[in-house]
Design a protein around this motif. Structure first.
Motif, mmCIF file in Angstrom:
data_model
loop_
_atom_site.group_PDB
_atom_site.id
_atom_site.type_symbol
_atom_site.label_atom_id
_atom_site.label_comp_id
_atom_site.label_asym_id
_atom_site.label_seq_id
_atom_site.Cartn_x
_atom_site.Cartn_y
_atom_site.Cartn_z
ATOM 1 N N THR A 188 1.358 13.443 6.927
ATOM 2 C CA THR A 188 0.107 13.433 7.687
ATOM 3 C C THR A 188 -0.757 14.652 7.396
ATOM 4 O OG1 THR A 188 1.304 14.448 9.542
ATOM 5 C CG2 THR A 188 1.020 12.059 9.595
ATOM 6 N N THR A 189 -0.169 15.740 6.905
ATOM 7 C CA THR A 189 -0.965 16.930 6.602
ATOM 8 C C THR A 189 -1.751 16.777 5.304
ATOM 9 O OG1 THR A 189 0.774 18.081 5.328
ATOM 10 C CG2 THR A 189 0.780 18.354 7.737
ATOM 11 N N ARG A 190 -1.430 15.732 4.527
ATOM 12 C CA ARG A 190 -2.101 15.532 3.231
ATOM 13 C C ARG A 190 -2.683 14.125 3.097
ATOM 14 N NH1 ARG A 190 2.062 17.581 -1.301
ATOM 15 N NH2 ARG A 190 0.144 17.623 -2.535
ATOM 16 N N ILE A 191 -2.789 13.426 4.209
ATOM 17 C CA ILE A 191 -3.172 12.012 4.157
ATOM 18 C C ILE A 191 -4.586 11.813 3.612
ATOM 19 C CG2 ILE A 191 -4.189 11.707 6.481
ATOM 20 C CD1 ILE A 191 -2.291 9.239 6.708
ATOM 21 N N GLU A 192 -5.455 12.823 3.775
ATOM 22 C CA GLU A 192 -6.814 12.711 3.254
ATOM 23 C C GLU A 192 -6.835 12.582 1.732
ATOM 24 O OE1 GLU A 192 -5.772 15.140 5.216
ATOM 25 O OE2 GLU A 192 -6.917 15.026 7.105
ATOM 26 N N GLN A 193 -5.787 13.076 1.088
ATOM 27 C CA GLN A 193 -5.728 13.026 -0.374
ATOM 28 C C GLN A 193 -5.510 11.617 -0.916
ATOM 29 O OE1 GLN A 193 -3.028 16.043 -1.992
ATOM 30 N NE2 GLN A 193 -3.404 17.357 -0.219
ATOM 31 N N VAL A 194 -5.145 10.693 -0.037
ATOM 32 C CA VAL A 194 -4.936 9.301 -0.440
ATOM 33 C C VAL A 194 -6.264 8.604 -0.719
ATOM 34 C CG1 VAL A 194 -4.132 7.058 0.414
ATOM 35 C CG2 VAL A 194 -2.729 9.095 0.756
ATOM 36 N N ALA A 195 -7.336 9.065 -0.076
ATOM 37 C CA ALA A 195 -8.628 8.377 -0.133
ATOM 38 C C ALA A 195 -9.144 8.267 -1.569
ATOM 39 C CB ALA A 195 -9.638 9.098 0.741
ATOM 40 N N ARG A 196 -9.672 7.068 -1.884
ATOM 41 C CA ARG A 196 -10.258 6.825 -3.193
ATOM 42 C C ARG A 196 -11.767 6.578 -3.044
ATOM 43 N NH1 ARG A 196 -5.810 2.807 -6.118
ATOM 44 N NH2 ARG A 196 -3.956 3.638 -5.031
ATOM 45 N N LYS A 197 -12.464 6.730 -4.148
ATOM 46 C CA LYS A 197 -13.912 6.518 -4.160
ATOM 47 C C LYS A 197 -14.240 5.165 -4.780
ATOM 48 C CE LYS A 197 -14.704 10.132 -6.684
ATOM 49 N NZ LYS A 197 -13.325 10.612 -6.890
ATOM 50 N N LYS A 198 -15.469 4.706 -4.547
ATOM 51 C CA LYS A 198 -15.946 3.504 -5.228
ATOM 52 C C LYS A 198 -15.855 3.713 -6.728
ATOM 53 C CE LYS A 198 -19.092 0.868 -2.319
ATOM 54 N NZ LYS A 198 -20.472 0.368 -2.147
ATOM 55 N N GLY A 199 -15.323 2.708 -7.410
ATOM 56 C CA GLY A 199 -15.173 2.813 -8.850
ATOM 57 C C GLY A 199 -13.799 3.255 -9.297
ATOM 58 N N ASP A 200 -12.972 3.736 -8.356
ATOM 59 C CA ASP A 200 -11.614 4.149 -8.724
ATOM 60 C C ASP A 200 -10.706 2.956 -9.008
ATOM 61 O OD1 ASP A 200 -12.258 6.799 -8.486
ATOM 62 O OD2 ASP A 200 -11.312 7.094 -6.534
ATOM 63 N N VAL A 201 -11.083 1.781 -8.488
ATOM 64 C CA VAL A 201 -10.306 0.554 -8.671
ATOM 65 C C VAL A 201 -11.223 -0.500 -9.291
ATOM 66 C CG1 VAL A 201 -9.004 -1.278 -7.516
ATOM 67 C CG2 VAL A 201 -8.822 1.088 -6.707
#
Length: 431
Positions: A188-201
């Motif tokens: 949970t201390t690093r969960i923000e790092q999971v977020a992807r941007k448009k175009g990453d997939v």
């Protein structure tokens, strides 16, 4: 005739994937076997399975999935939100992944197919491609999302929409989302790092049971999802006054449960008063102090509204809220609404992907229709960052979220084959 055969042969040689696509298909028996094996995680004495997110059964099933992927040489890890991520490398390292998958957690007293089919079919697709030694240009990414049933937690984290306040919400295991993330192997201390941007997939696909009876009623094999309804959740709190049930006259009571009952009826009346396919539901209620001889002084109910239009959802909510004010004035019971951070906006599926799904269905000579999804899915979130499509297969008698939930092996294989062909088609089509 000889010249015609030569021309066809040259065409297939220059377009080998067309020939491969026509020959490749999933293993129906193996797919069904995996569904049955997955159902053993959380199996009860009555033969039914309980596997709510964050439970020991959910964690064990997750590890089982990881083992299946690693045996196939799929690079696999658990991300910081507790999602299982597997990558099959493509031939072009500059390509973004084509992602697909679903979830394996279940609602309490649920069935063996909701989410599970899309997850097991994704594994089957990867295994077939390995067996046939088929390489794709794009990396292929399987995602088994965490805690879909408790608020599409894993997919919301991936699109950067999982607020920290949501981590305090408990599910039926008694664990909060934050505690559940840690139990699943996330952080949970690093969960923000999971977020992807448009175009990453490059694209996202999800195969799912319909969870309704339309395909079976129409005797059709496949549903192409046009869009997924938005859904909004609230807790509705009723504060009256707890008092002796024997000595308090009927006209002197502030009965929170009675006010809640009127509210529940009003929700149904208001939802049905609008034209359209919108739905509104009160599915949970708790009353305190909960004694037969005490007038309930405090009640909490749920409220859920779904529609393909956010405007319609807001109109229905406004009408319900107005009626709640009237009930408050009539009963003396205070009513307050608390919007929960487990909501999703309507999502329209990508038109190109819908078209590619349709081509795959036609190549397999299957019957189909275009249709909306009345249930929320991880695809709803993924549509915020990637072109997204959904494939439906029939649910027996339209039953879902029930131990009686069932989809035949042939229907599952049909859906998995459409998924497989669409992935191969998109691999050629997308840059």
């Amino acid at each position: 005739m000889r010249n015609f055969k030569i021309i066809i042969a040259l065409f297939l040689i220059s377009n080998p994937l067309l020939f491969v696509n026509a020959q490749i298909s999933v293993n129906q028996d193996r797919l069904e076997k995996r569904i049955i094996e997955l159902a053993q995680f959380g199996i009860q004495e009555n033969g039914e399975t309980e596997r709510v997110a964050f439970s020991d059964a959910d964690i064990a099933a997750q590890q089982w999935v990881i083992e299946k992927l690693k045996v196939m040489d799929i690079e696999t890890h658990i991300d910081f939100a507790g999602n299982v991520i597997g990558i099959r490398k493509g031939t072009d390292s500059n390509m973004k992944p084509i992602s697909f998958g679903s979830h394996i957690d279940r609602v309490p007293n649920g069935g063996n197919y909701d989410g599970c089919l899309g997850s097991m079919a994704a594994i089957e697709v990867l295994q077939v491609l390995n067996e046939k030694k088929i390489k794709t240009k794009h990396p292929l990414e399987i995602i088994i999302f965490s805690n879909e049933e408790g608020g599409v937690m894993g997919s919301r984290a991936i699109v950067g929409h999982l607020n920290k306040s949501a981590l305090g919400i408990k599910n039926n295991t008694g664990f909060t989302m934050g505690e559940g993330v840690m139990r699943l192997g996330g952080d949970t201390t690093r969960i923000e790092q999971v977020a992807r941007k448009k175009g990453d997939v490059a694209a996202f696909l999800e195969l799912h049971i319909e969870q309704g009876g339309t395909l079976e009623k129409e005797n059709l094999a496949i549903g192409i999802v046009k869009g997924i309804v938005g859904l909004k959740w609230w807790d509705v709190e009723f504060n009256g006054f707890a008092n002796h049930a024997g000595t308090t006259p009927m006209n002197a009571r502030k009965d929170a449960l009675l006010a809640a009952s009127k509210f529940i009826i009003a929700v149904n009346e208001i939802a049905t008063s609008f034209d359209g396919a919108q739905v509104a539901t009160v599915g949970r209620i708790s009353a305190e102090p909960g004694a037969p001889n005490v007038i309930p002084g405090h009640v909490i109910t749920s409220l859920e509204i779904r529609d393909l239009s956010s405007v319609v959802i807001e109109k229905i909510y406004t009408a319900i809220e107005k009626r709640a004010v009237e009930i408050n004035e009539e009963s003396g019971v205070e009513i307050t609404f608390k919007k929960l951070d487990t909501t999703a906006d309507p999502a329209i599926m990508d038109s190109l992907i819908q078209s590619e799904i349709e081509k795959s269905i036609k190549s397999l000579n299957l019957s189909y229709m275009f249709m909306p999804s009345g249930a929320g899915h991880d695809a709803q979130d993924m549509a915020l960052i990637a072109p997204t499509g959904m494939i439906f297969v029939p649910s027996k008698d339209g039953i879902s979220h029930s131990p009686k939930e069932f989809t035949s092996a042939s229907d599952m294989a049909n859906g998995a084959n459409v998924l497989l062909q669409t992935i191969l088609s998109l691999d050629k089509r997308l840059k």
